[in-house]
Design a protein around this motif. Structure first.
Motif, PDB file in Angstrom:
ATOM      1  N   GLY A   1       0.815  -1.212   0.000  1.00  0.00           N
ATOM      2  CA  GLY A   1       0.000   0.000   0.000  1.00  0.00           C
ATOM      3  C   GLY A   1       0.844   1.254   0.000  1.00  0.00           C
ATOM      4  O   GLY A   1       0.551   2.220  -0.721  1.00  0.00           O
ATOM      5  N   LYS A   2       1.912   1.251   0.787  1.00  0.00           N
ATOM      6  CA  LYS A   2       2.799   2.419   0.810  1.00  0.00           C
ATOM      7  C   LYS A   2       3.465   2.612  -0.548  1.00  0.00           C
ATOM      8  O   LYS A   2       3.639   3.736  -1.011  1.00  0.00           O
ATOM      9  CB  LYS A   2       3.850   2.258   1.904  1.00  0.00           C
ATOM     10  N   GLY A   3       3.825   1.493  -1.180  1.00  0.00           N
ATOM     11  CA  GLY A   3       4.426   1.572  -2.508  1.00  0.00           C
ATOM     12  C   GLY A   3       3.461   2.135  -3.535  1.00  0.00           C
ATOM     13  O   GLY A   3       3.836   2.984  -4.363  1.00  0.00           O
ATOM     14  N   LYS A   4       2.221   1.663  -3.494  1.00  0.00           N
ATOM     15  CA  LYS A   4       1.207   2.168  -4.422  1.00  0.00           C
ATOM     16  C   LYS A   4       0.958   3.655  -4.193  1.00  0.00           C
ATOM     17  O   LYS A   4       0.817   4.433  -5.140  1.00  0.00           O
ATOM     18  CB  LYS A   4      -0.118   1.415  -4.249  1.00  0.00           C
ATOM     19  N   GLU A   5       0.891   4.038  -2.917  1.00  0.00           N
ATOM     20  CA  GLU A   5       0.654   5.448  -2.609  1.00  0.00           C
ATOM     21  C   GLU A   5       1.800   6.310  -3.138  1.00  0.00           C
ATOM     22  O   GLU A   5       1.578   7.362  -3.740  1.00  0.00           O
ATOM     23  CB  GLU A   5       0.503   5.644  -1.105  1.00  0.00           C
ATOM     24  N   ALA A   6       3.030   5.846  -2.940  1.00  0.00           N
ATOM     25  CA  ALA A   6       4.192   6.595  -3.421  1.00  0.00           C
ATOM     26  C   ALA A   6       4.210   6.667  -4.948  1.00  0.00           C
ATOM     27  O   ALA A   6       4.511   7.716  -5.526  1.00  0.00           O
ATOM     28  CB  ALA A   6       5.476   5.962  -2.909  1.00  0.00           C
ATOM     29  N   ALA A   7       3.873   5.555  -5.594  1.00  0.00           N
ATOM     30  CA  ALA A   7       3.846   5.543  -7.063  1.00  0.00           C
ATOM     31  C   ALA A   7       2.765   6.491  -7.582  1.00  0.00           C
ATOM     32  O   ALA A   7       2.985   7.218  -8.550  1.00  0.00           O
ATOM     33  CB  ALA A   7       3.592   4.127  -7.567  1.00  0.00           C
ATOM     34  N   GLY A   8       1.614   6.465  -6.946  1.00  0.00           N
ATOM     35  CA  GLY A   8       0.535   7.365  -7.351  1.00  0.00           C
ATOM     36  C   GLY A   8       0.904   8.817  -7.144  1.00  0.00           C
ATOM     37  O   GLY A   8       0.573   9.681  -7.968  1.00  0.00           O
ATOM     38  N   ASP A   9       1.619   9.076  -6.055  1.00  0.00           N
ATOM     39  CA  ASP A   9       2.052  10.441  -5.781  1.00  0.00           C
ATOM     40  C   ASP A   9       3.086  10.893  -6.816  1.00  0.00           C
ATOM     41  O   ASP A   9       3.030  12.022  -7.302  1.00  0.00           O
ATOM     42  CB  ASP A   9       2.644  10.509  -4.370  1.00  0.00           C
ATOM     43  N   ALA A  10       3.999   9.989  -7.157  1.00  0.00           N
ATOM     44  CA  ALA A  10       5.060  10.333  -8.108  1.00  0.00           C
ATOM     45  C   ALA A  10       4.521  10.560  -9.524  1.00  0.00           C
ATOM     46  O   ALA A  10       5.031  11.388 -10.268  1.00  0.00           O
ATOM     47  CB  ALA A  10       6.120   9.240  -8.133  1.00  0.00           C
ATOM     48  N   THR A  11       3.484   9.804  -9.877  1.00  0.00           N
ATOM     49  CA  THR A  11       2.930   9.909 -11.232  1.00  0.00           C
ATOM     50  C   THR A  11       1.694  10.800 -11.297  1.00  0.00           C
ATOM     51  O   THR A  11       1.066  10.914 -12.345  1.00  0.00           O
ATOM     52  CB  THR A  11       2.572   8.516 -11.782  1.00  0.00           C
ATOM     53  N   ASN A  12       1.338  11.369 -10.153  1.00  0.00           N
ATOM     54  CA  ASN A  12       0.155  12.222 -10.057  1.00  0.00           C
ATOM     55  C   ASN A  12      -1.120  11.460 -10.424  1.00  0.00           C
ATOM     56  O   ASN A  12      -2.022  11.997 -11.054  1.00  0.00           O
ATOM     57  CB  ASN A  12       0.320  13.474 -10.922  1.00  0.00           C
ATOM     58  N   ASP A  13      -1.170  10.177 -10.023  1.00  0.00           N
ATOM     59  CA  ASP A  13      -2.313   9.304 -10.290  1.00  0.00           C
ATOM     60  C   ASP A  13      -3.091   9.118  -8.984  1.00  0.00           C
ATOM     61  O   ASP A  13      -2.703   8.331  -8.117  1.00  0.00           O
ATOM     62  CB  ASP A  13      -1.821   7.962 -10.825  1.00  0.00           C
ATOM     63  N   ASP A  14      -4.175   9.850  -8.849  1.00  0.00           N
ATOM     64  CA  ASP A  14      -4.956   9.818  -7.615  1.00  0.00           C
ATOM     65  C   ASP A  14      -5.574   8.452  -7.341  1.00  0.00           C
ATOM     66  O   ASP A  14      -5.719   8.051  -6.187  1.00  0.00           O
ATOM     67  CB  ASP A  14      -6.052  10.883  -7.647  1.00  0.00           C
ATOM     68  N   SER A  15      -5.935   7.728  -8.392  1.00  0.00           N
ATOM     69  CA  SER A  15      -6.543   6.415  -8.226  1.00  0.00           C
ATOM     70  C   SER A  15      -5.563   5.431  -7.574  1.00  0.00           C
ATOM     71  O   SER A  15      -5.913   4.725  -6.629  1.00  0.00           O
ATOM     72  CB  SER A  15      -7.008   5.874  -9.584  1.00  0.00           C
TER      73      SER A  15
END
Length: 57
Positions: free
Chosen positions: A16-30
């Motif tokens: 979950g932390k990885g997904k959150e970081a990836a979403g933050d880095a790519t500006n992907d809110d989903s």
């Protein structure tokens, strides 16, 4: 709580932390939200296991 359960919950939380970081880095809110949901589920499972442990002892 069994060692396997703890490890599984920690792995889910890390995912979950990885997904959150990836979403933050790519500006992907989903993806960011998915990560937060995964973390919340892992934390909820930990709390439930803690309650079970208190009743088992």
């Amino acid at each position: 709580m069994g060692l396997f359960d703890k490890a599984t919950n920690k792995a889910e939380e890390a995912t979950g932390k990885g997904k959150e970081a990836a979403g933050d880095a790519t500006n992907d809110d989903s993806t960011k939200m998915e990560g937060k949901v995964d973390q919340a589920k892992a934390e909820g499972k930990d709390k439930l296991e803690d309650v079970k442990d208190k009743f088992d002892n």
